[in-house]
Write a protein that holds these residues in place. Structure first.
Motif, mmCIF file in Angstrom:
data_model
loop_
_atom_site.group_PDB
_atom_site.id
_atom_site.type_symbol
_atom_site.label_atom_id
_atom_site.label_comp_id
_atom_site.label_asym_id
_atom_site.label_seq_id
_atom_site.Cartn_x
_atom_site.Cartn_y
_atom_site.Cartn_z
ATOM 1 N N THR A 161 110.285 63.358 -90.185
ATOM 2 C CA THR A 161 109.757 63.272 -88.860
ATOM 3 C C THR A 161 109.435 61.822 -89.346
ATOM 4 O O THR A 161 108.827 60.947 -89.253
ATOM 5 C CB THR A 161 107.992 63.519 -89.222
ATOM 6 O OG1 THR A 161 107.419 65.299 -89.158
ATOM 7 C CG2 THR A 161 107.183 63.985 -87.814
ATOM 8 N N SER A 184 114.612 68.481 -95.963
ATOM 9 C CA SER A 184 113.984 67.132 -97.143
ATOM 10 C C SER A 184 112.944 66.068 -96.069
ATOM 11 O O SER A 184 113.059 66.231 -95.434
ATOM 12 C CB SER A 184 115.375 66.955 -96.633
ATOM 13 O OG SER A 184 116.032 66.306 -95.542
ATOM 14 N N SER A 228 105.166 61.605 -97.493
ATOM 15 C CA SER A 228 105.930 62.525 -96.563
ATOM 16 C C SER A 228 106.459 63.062 -97.648
ATOM 17 O O SER A 228 105.975 63.495 -98.165
ATOM 18 C CB SER A 228 107.542 61.648 -96.961
ATOM 19 O OG SER A 228 108.405 60.958 -96.357
ATOM 20 N N GLY A 287 110.940 63.164 -95.096
ATOM 21 C CA GLY A 287 111.187 61.990 -94.558
ATOM 22 C C GLY A 287 112.131 62.479 -92.803
ATOM 23 O O GLY A 287 112.273 61.663 -92.403
ATOM 24 N N SER A 313 109.838 69.909 -92.823
ATOM 25 C CA SER A 313 111.223 69.491 -93.400
ATOM 26 C C SER A 313 112.126 70.821 -94.618
ATOM 27 O O SER A 313 111.489 70.956 -94.995
ATOM 28 C CB SER A 313 111.042 68.710 -93.993
ATOM 29 O OG SER A 313 109.806 67.912 -92.998
ATOM 30 N N SER A 366 103.553 69.016 -90.997
ATOM 31 C CA SER A 366 103.612 69.535 -90.364
ATOM 32 C C SER A 366 104.329 70.762 -90.226
ATOM 33 O O SER A 366 103.538 71.995 -89.263
ATOM 34 C CB SER A 366 105.267 69.753 -89.540
ATOM 35 O OG SER A 366 105.537 67.651 -89.854
ATOM 36 N N SER A 367 103.839 71.525 -91.598
ATOM 37 C CA SER A 367 103.325 73.290 -91.735
ATOM 38 C C SER A 367 102.442 72.772 -91.637
ATOM 39 O O SER A 367 101.355 74.101 -91.210
ATOM 40 C CB SER A 367 104.019 73.476 -93.267
ATOM 41 O OG SER A 367 104.426 73.063 -93.871
ATOM 42 N N GLY A 399 105.838 60.673 -92.216
ATOM 43 C CA GLY A 399 104.923 60.435 -93.612
ATOM 44 C C GLY A 399 105.291 58.868 -94.154
ATOM 45 O O GLY A 399 106.319 58.569 -93.338
HETATM 46 P P1 GTP Z 1 107.620 65.073 -93.166
HETATM 47 O O1 GTP Z 1 107.838 65.228 -91.714
HETATM 48 O O2 GTP Z 1 109.056 64.376 -93.878
HETATM 49 O O3 GTP Z 1 106.984 63.935 -93.700
HETATM 50 O O4 GTP Z 1 107.069 66.231 -94.081
HETATM 51 P P2 GTP Z 1 105.168 66.863 -93.812
HETATM 52 O O5 GTP Z 1 104.711 66.285 -94.436
HETATM 53 O O6 GTP Z 1 105.745 67.216 -92.120
HETATM 54 O O7 GTP Z 1 106.140 68.145 -94.658
HETATM 55 P P3 GTP Z 1 106.428 69.951 -94.309
HETATM 56 O O8 GTP Z 1 105.306 70.105 -93.305
HETATM 57 O O9 GTP Z 1 107.568 69.805 -93.361
HETATM 58 O O10 GTP Z 1 106.898 70.538 -95.615
HETATM 59 C C1 GTP Z 1 107.166 70.511 -96.434
HETATM 60 C C2 GTP Z 1 107.783 71.032 -97.529
HETATM 61 O O11 GTP Z 1 106.622 71.808 -98.049
HETATM 62 C C3 GTP Z 1 108.154 72.155 -96.813
HETATM 63 O O12 GTP Z 1 109.488 72.364 -97.916
HETATM 64 C C4 GTP Z 1 107.293 73.821 -96.337
HETATM 65 O O13 GTP Z 1 107.904 74.588 -96.793
HETATM 66 C C5 GTP Z 1 106.657 72.449 -98.274
HETATM 67 N N1 GTP Z 1 105.127 73.041 -97.466
HETATM 68 C C6 GTP Z 1 104.467 73.026 -96.714
HETATM 69 N N2 GTP Z 1 102.982 73.111 -96.847
HETATM 70 C C7 GTP Z 1 103.038 73.975 -98.284
HETATM 71 C C8 GTP Z 1 101.901 75.083 -98.209
HETATM 72 O O14 GTP Z 1 100.441 74.702 -98.096
HETATM 73 N N3 GTP Z 1 102.000 75.482 -99.537
HETATM 74 C C9 GTP Z 1 103.475 76.184 -99.747
HETATM 75 N N4 GTP Z 1 103.917 76.186 -100.986
HETATM 76 N N5 GTP Z 1 104.429 74.430 -99.017
HETATM 77 C C10 GTP Z 1 104.243 73.803 -98.314
#
Ligand code: GTP
Ligand code: MG
Length: 208
Positions: free
Chosen positions: A59, A55, A32, A57, A53, A37-38, A78
């Motif tokens: 997705t 916060s 998580s 969790g 996200s 997603s990013s 996640g």
């Molecule tokens: P869940 O779906 O909740 O499991 O999360 P996820 O794994 O999809 O992560 P998500 O892409 O939503 O990113 C979570 C947090 O990390 C967000 O605040 C993003 O902006 C940050 N983030 C993601 N990738 C990067 C990165 O490469 N660099 C930085 N600095 N922040 C990142």
């Protein structure tokens, strides 16, 4: 690959809802909040395509994105977020395992780690689970922008050492685009071998 079109094709809460047509798929998995997603948004050059996200969790479904009507990216929920109720975690586990276990469309799983953190037991469990089923894995260390160049090299080396010979994680950043080309290259390789395997399997089906 030039990304001409991206569509959220389906958001699935149960295996019966998974899309049926036989496009190759690349799934994205990791704990998580690791940045799955990013990373997908960065690969697709679409800022808000996949919800990021605030916060952990967030997705909770398996989301299928159709790209150029030629392949799919699959955003998996996640794992390892302790605040999520146990029953809900079990539900996701069932959903994710149903997908990974039976999906003939699956060309590769992008196995995503946070470059700043140790590889957790849950990460290893997934890695071993995928290997036991001969599912192709592409290791990626994301959030690399949070580290200086020297720290990054150290983090990458630590992951490489624990993965063993020949497994080079791709250093990635959704913020700067670092690692995007390398990851696309690996995805193309996986798609090419998925196609070859499919052709061999269909020859077997029609063979004597
Ligand atoms: P869940 O779906 O909740 O499991 O999360 P996820 O794994 O999809 O992560 P998500 O892409 O939503 O990113 C979570 C947090 O990390 C967000 O605040 C993003 O902006 C940050 N983030 C993601 N990738 C990067 C990165 O490469 N660099 C930085 N600095 N922040 C990142
Ligand atoms: Mg997500």
């Amino acid at each position: 690959m030039k990304v001409l079109s991206v569509q959220l094709e389906k958001r699935c809460r149960s295996p019966e809802e998974f899309p049926r047509s036989r496009l190759p798929e690349v799934a994205f998995s990791g704990r998580s909040n690791v940045g799955k997603s990013s990373l997908i948004n960065a690969l697709l050059n679409r800022k808000g395509m996949v919800k990021v996200s605030s916060s952990p969790g967030k997705t909770r479904t398996i989301d299928f994105f159709s790209i150029n009507d030629a392949l799919r990216f699959v955003d998996l929920p996640g794992y390892g977020y302790a605040e999520v109720p146990k029953a809900m975690q079990e539900g996701w586990k069932f959903l994710v395992e149903s997908y990974l276990e039976n999906r003939r469309n699956l060309a590769a799983v992008v196995w995503i780690l946070d470059i700043r953190r140790d590889v957790s037991d849950r990460d290893w469990m997934l890695w071993e689970w995928l290997h036991a089923r001969s599912i192709r894995c592409i290791p990626v260390c994301t959030k690399a922008d949070k580290f200086s160049f020297a720290q990054r090299k150290k983090g990458e080396a630590a992951v490489r050492a624990s993965l063993g010979e020949g497994m080079n994680p791709i250093c990635f950043s959704s913020r700067t685009g670092l690692g995007k080309d390398s990851l696309w290259r690996e995805i193309h390789r996986a798609l090419a071998s998925w196609k070859t395997e499919g052709e061999l399997a269909s020859q077997d089906d029609t063979g004597p």
